[in-house]
Write a protein that holds these residues in place. Sequence first.
Motif, PDB file in Angstrom:
ATOM      1  N   LYS A 102       0.837  -1.200   0.000  1.00 14.36           N
ATOM      2  CA  LYS A 102       0.000   0.000   0.000  1.00 14.36           C
ATOM      3  C   LYS A 102       0.880   1.262   0.000  1.00 14.36           C
ATOM      4  CE  LYS A 102      -3.780  -0.034   2.424  1.00 14.36           C
ATOM      5  NZ  LYS A 102      -4.777   0.039   3.524  1.00 14.36           N
ATOM      6  N   ILE A 103       1.933   1.243   0.825  1.00 15.53           N
ATOM      7  CA  ILE A 103       2.857   2.382   0.855  1.00 15.53           C
ATOM      8  C   ILE A 103       3.553   2.542  -0.505  1.00 15.53           C
ATOM      9  CG2 ILE A 103       4.961   3.312   1.911  1.00 15.53           C
ATOM     10  CD1 ILE A 103       4.150   1.926   4.495  1.00 15.53           C
ATOM     11  N   SER A 104       3.975   1.433  -1.069  1.00 19.56           N
ATOM     12  CA  SER A 104       4.698   1.453  -2.353  1.00 19.56           C
ATOM     13  C   SER A 104       3.842   1.995  -3.488  1.00 19.56           C
ATOM     14  CB  SER A 104       5.182   0.044  -2.708  1.00 19.56           C
ATOM     15  OG  SER A 104       6.096  -0.423  -1.736  1.00 19.56           O
ATOM     16  N   SER A 105       2.532   1.915  -3.347  1.00 14.24           N
ATOM     17  CA  SER A 105       1.641   2.407  -4.399  1.00 14.24           C
ATOM     18  C   SER A 105       1.500   3.926  -4.392  1.00 14.24           C
ATOM     19  CB  SER A 105       0.261   1.760  -4.258  1.00 14.24           C
ATOM     20  OG  SER A 105      -0.421   2.250  -3.111  1.00 14.24           O
ATOM     21  N   ILE A 106       1.876   4.561  -3.267  1.00 18.76           N
ATOM     22  CA  ILE A 106       1.707   6.016  -3.179  1.00 18.76           C
ATOM     23  C   ILE A 106       3.018   6.771  -2.942  1.00 18.76           C
ATOM     24  CG2 ILE A 106      -0.719   5.937  -2.503  1.00 18.76           C
ATOM     25  CD1 ILE A 106       0.166   6.312   0.400  1.00 18.76           C
ATOM     26  N   PHE A 107       4.117   6.028  -2.788  1.00 15.74           N
ATOM     27  CA  PHE A 107       5.443   6.635  -2.657  1.00 15.74           C
ATOM     28  C   PHE A 107       6.365   6.037  -3.719  1.00 15.74           C
ATOM     29  CE2 PHE A 107       3.664   7.408   1.501  1.00 15.74           C
ATOM     30  CZ  PHE A 107       4.178   8.648   1.877  1.00 15.74           C
ATOM     31  N   GLU A 108       7.272   6.848  -4.233  1.00 19.05           N
ATOM     32  CA  GLU A 108       8.174   6.378  -5.293  1.00 19.05           C
ATOM     33  C   GLU A 108       9.310   5.519  -4.750  1.00 19.05           C
ATOM     34  OE1 GLU A 108       9.551   9.381  -7.945  1.00 19.05           O
ATOM     35  OE2 GLU A 108       7.570  10.273  -8.231  1.00 19.05           O
ATOM     36  N   ILE A 109       9.790   5.837  -3.535  1.00 22.13           N
ATOM     37  CA  ILE A 109      10.911   5.099  -2.942  1.00 22.13           C
ATOM     38  C   ILE A 109      10.493   4.588  -1.572  1.00 22.13           C
ATOM     39  CG2 ILE A 109      13.290   5.262  -2.107  1.00 22.13           C
ATOM     40  CD1 ILE A 109      13.695   7.589  -4.081  1.00 22.13           C
ATOM     41  N   VAL A 110      10.626   3.287  -1.358  1.00 23.46           N
ATOM     42  CA  VAL A 110      10.266   2.688  -0.073  1.00 23.46           C
ATOM     43  C   VAL A 110      11.380   1.738   0.372  1.00 23.46           C
ATOM     44  CG1 VAL A 110       8.538   1.404   1.235  1.00 23.46           C
ATOM     45  CG2 VAL A 110       7.814   2.816  -0.706  1.00 23.46           C
ATOM     46  N   LYS A 111      11.877   1.945   1.589  1.00 17.96           N
ATOM     47  CA  LYS A 111      12.955   1.113   2.129  1.00 17.96           C
ATOM     48  C   LYS A 111      12.581   0.602   3.517  1.00 17.96           C
ATOM     49  CE  LYS A 111      15.845   2.094  -1.296  1.00 17.96           C
ATOM     50  NZ  LYS A 111      16.322   1.060  -2.239  1.00 17.96           N
ATOM     51  N   ILE A 112      13.132  -0.552   3.884  1.00 20.77           N
ATOM     52  CA  ILE A 112      12.973  -1.083   5.233  1.00 20.77           C
ATOM     53  C   ILE A 112      14.311  -0.981   5.951  1.00 20.77           C
ATOM     54  CG2 ILE A 112      12.590  -3.174   6.602  1.00 20.77           C
ATOM     55  CD1 ILE A 112      10.458  -4.007   4.652  1.00 20.77           C
ATOM     56  N   ARG A 113      14.277  -0.461   7.175  1.00 16.31           N
ATOM     57  CA  ARG A 113      15.502  -0.279   7.960  1.00 16.31           C
ATOM     58  C   ARG A 113      15.366  -0.968   9.319  1.00 16.31           C
ATOM     59  NH1 ARG A 113      18.298   0.830   3.669  1.00 16.31           N
ATOM     60  NH2 ARG A 113      17.944   2.895   2.756  1.00 16.31           N
ATOM     61  N   PRO A 123      17.665  -0.335  12.457  1.00 14.06           N
ATOM     62  CA  PRO A 123      18.836   0.338  13.059  1.00 14.06           C
ATOM     63  C   PRO A 123      19.538  -0.532  14.094  1.00 14.06           C
ATOM     64  CG  PRO A 123      16.882   1.754  13.085  1.00 14.06           C
ATOM     65  CD  PRO A 123      16.419   0.389  12.718  1.00 14.06           C
ATOM     66  N   ASN A 124      20.826  -0.322  14.256  1.00 14.32           N
ATOM     67  CA  ASN A 124      21.598  -1.043  15.269  1.00 14.32           C
ATOM     68  C   ASN A 124      21.074  -0.761  16.677  1.00 14.32           C
ATOM     69  OD1 ASN A 124      23.379  -2.242  13.424  1.00 14.32           O
ATOM     70  ND2 ASN A 124      24.691  -0.424  13.399  1.00 14.32           N
ATOM     71  N   ALA A 125      20.482   0.428  16.850  1.00 14.44           N
ATOM     72  CA  ALA A 125      19.957   0.810  18.160  1.00 14.44           C
ATOM     73  C   ALA A 125      18.691   0.051  18.531  1.00 14.44           C
ATOM     74  CB  ALA A 125      19.697   2.318  18.206  1.00 14.44           C
ATOM     75  N   SER A 126      18.080  -0.619  17.554  1.00 19.45           N
ATOM     76  CA  SER A 126      16.959  -1.514  17.870  1.00 19.45           C
ATOM     77  C   SER A 126      17.511  -2.764  18.541  1.00 19.45           C
ATOM     78  CB  SER A 126      16.210  -1.916  16.600  1.00 19.45           C
ATOM     79  OG  SER A 126      15.507  -0.827  16.052  1.00 19.45           O
ATOM     80  N   ARG A 127      16.849  -3.228  19.560  1.00 23.87           N
ATOM     81  CA  ARG A 127      17.301  -4.439  20.232  1.00 23.87           C
ATOM     82  C   ARG A 127      17.247  -5.618  19.266  1.00 23.87           C
ATOM     83  NH1 ARG A 127      14.578  -1.729  24.497  1.00 23.87           N
ATOM     84  NH2 ARG A 127      15.936  -1.372  26.295  1.00 23.87           N
ATOM     85  N   SER A 128      18.273  -6.432  19.289  1.00 22.43           N
ATOM     86  CA  SER A 128      18.383  -7.551  18.346  1.00 22.43           C
ATOM     87  C   SER A 128      17.220  -8.523  18.468  1.00 22.43           C
ATOM     88  CB  SER A 128      19.711  -8.288  18.544  1.00 22.43           C
ATOM     89  OG  SER A 128      19.813  -8.770  19.882  1.00 22.43           O
ATOM     90  N   GLN A 129      16.690  -8.685  19.680  1.00 18.84           N
ATOM     91  CA  GLN A 129      15.596  -9.632  19.884  1.00 18.84           C
ATOM     92  C   GLN A 129      14.235  -9.057  19.487  1.00 18.84           C
ATOM     93  OE1 GLN A 129      17.355  -8.139  22.244  1.00 18.84           O
ATOM     94  NE2 GLN A 129      16.220  -7.836  24.153  1.00 18.84           N
ATOM     95  N   SER A 130      14.199  -7.756  19.205  1.00 19.71           N
ATOM     96  CA  SER A 130      12.944  -7.102  18.829  1.00 19.71           C
ATOM     97  C   SER A 130      12.644  -7.335  17.344  1.00 19.71           C
ATOM     98  CB  SER A 130      13.042  -5.600  19.101  1.00 19.71           C
ATOM     99  OG  SER A 130      11.943  -4.920  18.533  1.00 19.71           O
ATOM    100  N   ASN A 131      11.361  -7.501  17.018  1.00 22.17           N
ATOM    101  CA  ASN A 131      10.988  -7.665  15.612  1.00 22.17           C
ATOM    102  C   ASN A 131      10.548  -6.343  14.977  1.00 22.17           C
ATOM    103  OD1 ASN A 131       8.476  -7.332  16.814  1.00 22.17           O
ATOM    104  ND2 ASN A 131       7.479  -8.952  15.634  1.00 22.17           N
ATOM    105  N   GLU A 132      10.872  -5.223  15.658  1.00 22.49           N
ATOM    106  CA  GLU A 132      10.527  -3.927  15.087  1.00 22.49           C
ATOM    107  C   GLU A 132      11.431  -3.599  13.907  1.00 22.49           C
ATOM    108  OE1 GLU A 132      11.073  -0.863  18.040  1.00 22.49           O
ATOM    109  OE2 GLU A 132      13.211  -0.711  17.637  1.00 22.49           O
ATOM    110  N   ILE A 133      10.838  -2.962  12.911  1.00 23.10           N
ATOM    111  CA  ILE A 133      11.559  -2.427  11.765  1.00 23.10           C
ATOM    112  C   ILE A 133      10.966  -1.060  11.452  1.00 23.10           C
ATOM    113  CG2 ILE A 133      12.226  -4.646  10.733  1.00 23.10           C
ATOM    114  CD1 ILE A 133       9.798  -4.322   8.858  1.00 23.10           C
ATOM    115  N   TYR A 134      11.629  -0.339  10.580  1.00 22.34           N
ATOM    116  CA  TYR A 134      11.141   0.981  10.184  1.00 22.34           C
ATOM    117  C   TYR A 134      11.002   1.050   8.668  1.00 22.34           C
ATOM    118  CZ  TYR A 134      11.990   2.311  14.973  1.00 22.34           C
ATOM    119  OH  TYR A 134      11.937   2.373  16.348  1.00 22.34           O
ATOM    120  N   ILE A 135       9.890   1.603   8.225  1.00 23.67           N
ATOM    121  CA  ILE A 135       9.667   1.818   6.799  1.00 23.67           C
ATOM    122  C   ILE A 135       9.923   3.289   6.501  1.00 23.67           C
ATOM    123  CG2 ILE A 135       8.014   1.740   4.903  1.00 23.67           C
ATOM    124  CD1 ILE A 135       6.593  -0.539   6.351  1.00 23.67           C
ATOM    125  N   VAL A 136      10.819   3.537   5.566  1.00 30.27           N
ATOM    126  CA  VAL A 136      11.138   4.895   5.125  1.00 30.27           C
ATOM    127  C   VAL A 136      10.620   5.054   3.706  1.00 30.27           C
ATOM    128  CG1 VAL A 136      12.951   6.597   4.758  1.00 30.27           C
ATOM    129  CG2 VAL A 136      13.250   4.838   6.512  1.00 30.27           C
TER     130      VAL A 136
END
Length: 200
Positions: free
Chosen positions: A168-179, A181-194
């Motif tokens: 859905k994001i990719s359909s309305i934005f030209e560039i979409v990346k998943i990040r 960060p090292n500051a995220s805890r390794s055991q966490s399944n959180e990610i960030y969409i830019v």
Amino acid sequence: MWLKNNFKDFYIKKVQKNINRYRSRSWFKLAEIEKIDKIFKKNMIIIDLGSSPGGWSSFASLKIGNKGRIIACDILPMDYIQNVNFYKGNICNPIFFNKIIKKLNKIKVHMIMSDMSPNISGIKEIDIPRIIYLNELTLKLCYSKLRHNGIFLVKTFQGKGLTQFYKKISSIFEIVKIRKPNASRSQSNEIYIVAKRYKN
């Protein structure tokens, strides 16, 4: 175990040494994303959802300068940050959601960013649908308040529902990346969409 892990955590120690600047470990996550994706510019107008205690807002404030402006929201209180207008409330509440839109009036923003997270149960089947709901709510704000070519940054969890949201994001934005960060805890399944270059 939690106390032991956090006591040894490099980022927690950095925050503890300068709490007024960093506010939380999220400051470092955003700093890493900025280093890669270069999403901030001077004089930007930004919406920051899930802003307390102020890690993202404090970092963004330094990047956008004195003429920039941040509209920050959270259900928890947040101490003052330069050029940040903070509103305490629940963005899931339609009345509060519409209040934020009304505050902006006809202004459209350069970036909408969200570090919102639901109360974590530890059960993926519960937590992932909850954060996807928050993600969708944040995206809804883009439709009315994000400028053409604007930027969208959102925290989400890896799991069922992510692929559909990503599409859905990719359909309305030209560039979409998943990040991740090292500051995220390794055991966490959180990610960030830019996402960049909103097609509006």
